[in-house]
Design an enzyme around this catalytic site. Sequence first.
Site, short mmCIF file in Angstrom:
data_model
loop_
_atom_site.label_atom_id
_atom_site.label_comp_id
_atom_site.label_asym_id
_atom_site.label_seq_id
_atom_site.Cartn_x
_atom_site.Cartn_y
_atom_site.Cartn_z
N GLY A 1 7.45 -38.66 122.17
CA GLY A 1 8.16 -38.66 121.03
C GLY A 1 7.72 -39.60 119.97
O GLY A 1 7.92 -39.36 118.68
N ASP A 2 6.95 -40.81 120.47
CA ASP A 2 6.41 -41.59 119.42
C ASP A 2 5.34 -40.77 118.50
O ASP A 2 5.39 -41.05 117.39
CB ASP A 2 5.71 -42.67 120.01
CG ASP A 2 4.92 -43.69 119.04
OD1 ASP A 2 5.58 -44.27 118.12
OD2 ASP A 2 3.73 -43.79 119.15
N VAL A 3 4.44 -40.07 119.13
CA VAL A 3 3.70 -38.94 118.18
C VAL A 3 4.20 -38.14 117.38
O VAL A 3 4.05 -38.05 116.09
CB VAL A 3 2.63 -38.62 119.34
CG1 VAL A 3 1.79 -37.65 118.54
CG2 VAL A 3 1.98 -39.64 119.83
#
Length: 152
Positions: free
Chosen positions: A42-44
């Site tokens: 999710g960060d990416v």
Amino acid sequence: MAQSMTMTAVHRDNTDILADLDKTYSKAEARMMNPLTLAYIGDVVYSDYIRRYLVAEGMTKVDRLTKRSIDYVRASAQAKAIRLMLPELTEEERAIVRRGRNTKSMPPKHADVMDYRYATGLEALFGYLNLTGSHNREITLMARAIDLTENA
């Protein structure tokens, strides 16, 4: 040494690699994943959308893009967005956010602990949506997060 050479000597067919790159998980499979794994993806995903958005808005200088993206991806901004979005989420989505938020991890020294935990919840949600192939929902929530970051 011999063990690492054996591991690198394994050859995978391009078809196998392509399948891994395009793998979609069932919701049940994704729910069973470690929330930090979901947040890792999710960060990416979140950062990629922010970068695409800023470029689409006409920014072209990399140093400006980098500085501006921080306004969206820092823990406090993500925490603010997800807190405001919670009432709009499905029960399933709130459960993913809750699992991400409640996972024990070490926040950076500069981040507020609760902001960091909520940001992890938001990232877990985007990882979950991405891995389950929920593209339309992912885009809808991303647009909402951007709007809340800019206007709330």
